[in-house]
Write a protein that holds these residues in place. Structure first.
Motif, mmCIF file in Angstrom:
data_model
loop_
_atom_site.group_PDB
_atom_site.id
_atom_site.type_symbol
_atom_site.label_atom_id
_atom_site.label_comp_id
_atom_site.label_asym_id
_atom_site.label_seq_id
_atom_site.Cartn_x
_atom_site.Cartn_y
_atom_site.Cartn_z
ATOM 1 N N LEU A 1 -9.308 71.746 20.093
ATOM 2 C CA LEU A 1 -8.353 72.820 20.380
ATOM 3 C C LEU A 1 -7.617 72.543 21.688
ATOM 4 O O LEU A 1 -6.400 72.734 21.781
ATOM 5 C CB LEU A 1 -9.074 74.166 20.457
ATOM 6 N N CYS B 1 -3.199 75.690 17.510
ATOM 7 C CA CYS B 1 -3.123 75.466 18.951
ATOM 8 C C CYS B 1 -1.943 74.566 19.309
ATOM 9 O O CYS B 1 -1.299 74.761 20.353
ATOM 10 C CB CYS B 1 -4.428 74.857 19.450
ATOM 11 N N ARG C 1 -7.284 75.329 12.889
ATOM 12 C CA ARG C 1 -7.322 75.786 14.270
ATOM 13 C C ARG C 1 -6.591 74.837 15.222
ATOM 14 O O ARG C 1 -5.790 75.285 16.053
ATOM 15 C CB ARG C 1 -8.780 75.998 14.699
ATOM 16 N N PRO C 2 -6.791 73.515 15.123
ATOM 17 C CA PRO C 2 -6.011 72.621 15.989
ATOM 18 C C PRO C 2 -4.509 72.716 15.726
ATOM 19 O O PRO C 2 -3.705 72.666 16.658
ATOM 20 C CB PRO C 2 -6.556 71.234 15.647
#
Length: 314
Positions: A247, A118, A114-115
């Motif tokens: 994030l 982003c 997820r990071p």
């Protein structure tokens, strides 16, 4: 609607295309399949945008596609126009982009890192803003303005959020109070803020992911605005996620290819983004699912208002 879409396809030289409904949201979207490729044929929400605004949107998207952004590119009609009127409907045709939707309401389906996602999204935002700033807009170009008046004025773009019919007296007072306080803060830094063309609606539903590439779709609400508003629009849906801090940091680091983002500015734009949604849904309370969306929008706005006031010591 299907017959209108089939008739419209002919104006783009797509006779014989297999036309089928793909999505029914703000716009009604059909997939037109041909041996040479697939296209998205859009019938726009009546009365939402003028012909000039839609033409401007499509001109901008063409520039972004030419600049290397992963966005749908508009297809011109046989007589060279990007938009046509068919049976009273505004219609355009875009290239069909591949990929799977990331989900709804802040989901990132199929994203393991997820990071990392982003960070890549922040870089894509920076690239979009760079290409937009390098473009000399043609005469007559017009899009809505997500400026201080468009967010906090007497007639905001998405409606008078502080008058949502489901607010009680104390809630209306809170949103009126935070509106005045936010307007004061924004008035002091708006002249120095990074401002220009933004997508303005980069939520999960408006992004497709395909083999590591992020496709940005649905530029309906794109216009002139604060660049931190772009980041805030995405981040708002994740504020209560356990990994929100990661994030947010990753998105800002990816965007740092363009410039550093100040935390206080982003906090303010997160608030302003949250405030827009009660105004937006207030005009749609009769639509299916609106009651649940309205409840969520109001709750988010109230929570965001208290959070921001607490940070400001108010």
């Amino acid at each position: 609607m299907l017959e209108i879409a089939q008739d419209a396809a002919r104006q783009w030289g797509l006779e014989g295309a297999e036309v089928e409904l793909a999505a029914r949201r703000e716009n009604v979207v059909f997939r037109a399949s041909t041996p040479g490729g697939d296209y998205a044929l859009r019938l726009h929400r009546p009365g939402y945008r003028s012909d000039a605004e839609l033409t401007s949107e499509l001109e901008w998207m063409a520039v972004l596609a030419e600049g290397g952004l992963d966005v749908p590119a508009p297809l011109a009609t046989r007589d060279g126009r990007f938009m046509a009127s068919v049976a009273g409907h505004q219609v355009d045709v875009l290239t069909w982009v591949p990929g799977a939707a990331l989900g709804r309401a802040g989901e990132l389906q199929g994203v393991a890192d997820r990071p990392g996602f982003c960070h890549a999204l922040g870089a894509a935002m920076a690239r979009m803003h760079d290409v937009s700033d390098a473009w000399v807009q043609p005469e007559g170009f017009t899009r809505p303005s997500w400026d201080r008046a468009g967010l906090l004025g007497e007639a905001p773009l998405w409606g008078r959020f502080w008058e949502h019919p489901h607010l009680d007296a104390s809630e209306r007072a809170l949103l009126s109070r935070v509106r005045a306080a936010a307007d004061d803060v924004l008035s002091r830094f708006e002249g120095e803020a990074d401002y220009g063309l933004i997508h303005a609606d980069l939520i999960s539903e408006n992004m497709l992911r395909d083999e590591g590439r992020i496709y940005l779709i649905d530029f309906d609400d794109g216009g002139f605005g604060f660049r931190d508003f772009e980041l805030a629009t995405f981040l708002l849906r994740f504020e209560d996620a356990p990994d929100y801090a990661e994030l947010r940091a990753a998105l800002c680091e990816g965007y740092a290819a363009r410039r550093q983002v100040r935390a206080a500015d982003l906090d303010l734009l997160l608030l302003l983004r949250a405030l827009t949604y009660p105004g937006w849904i207030a005009d749609r309370l009769g639509e299916p699912g609106a009651a649940e969306r309205s409840e969520r929008a109001v709750a988010t706005a109230l929570r965001s208002a208290w959070r921001w006031l607490d940070r400001m010591g108010g």
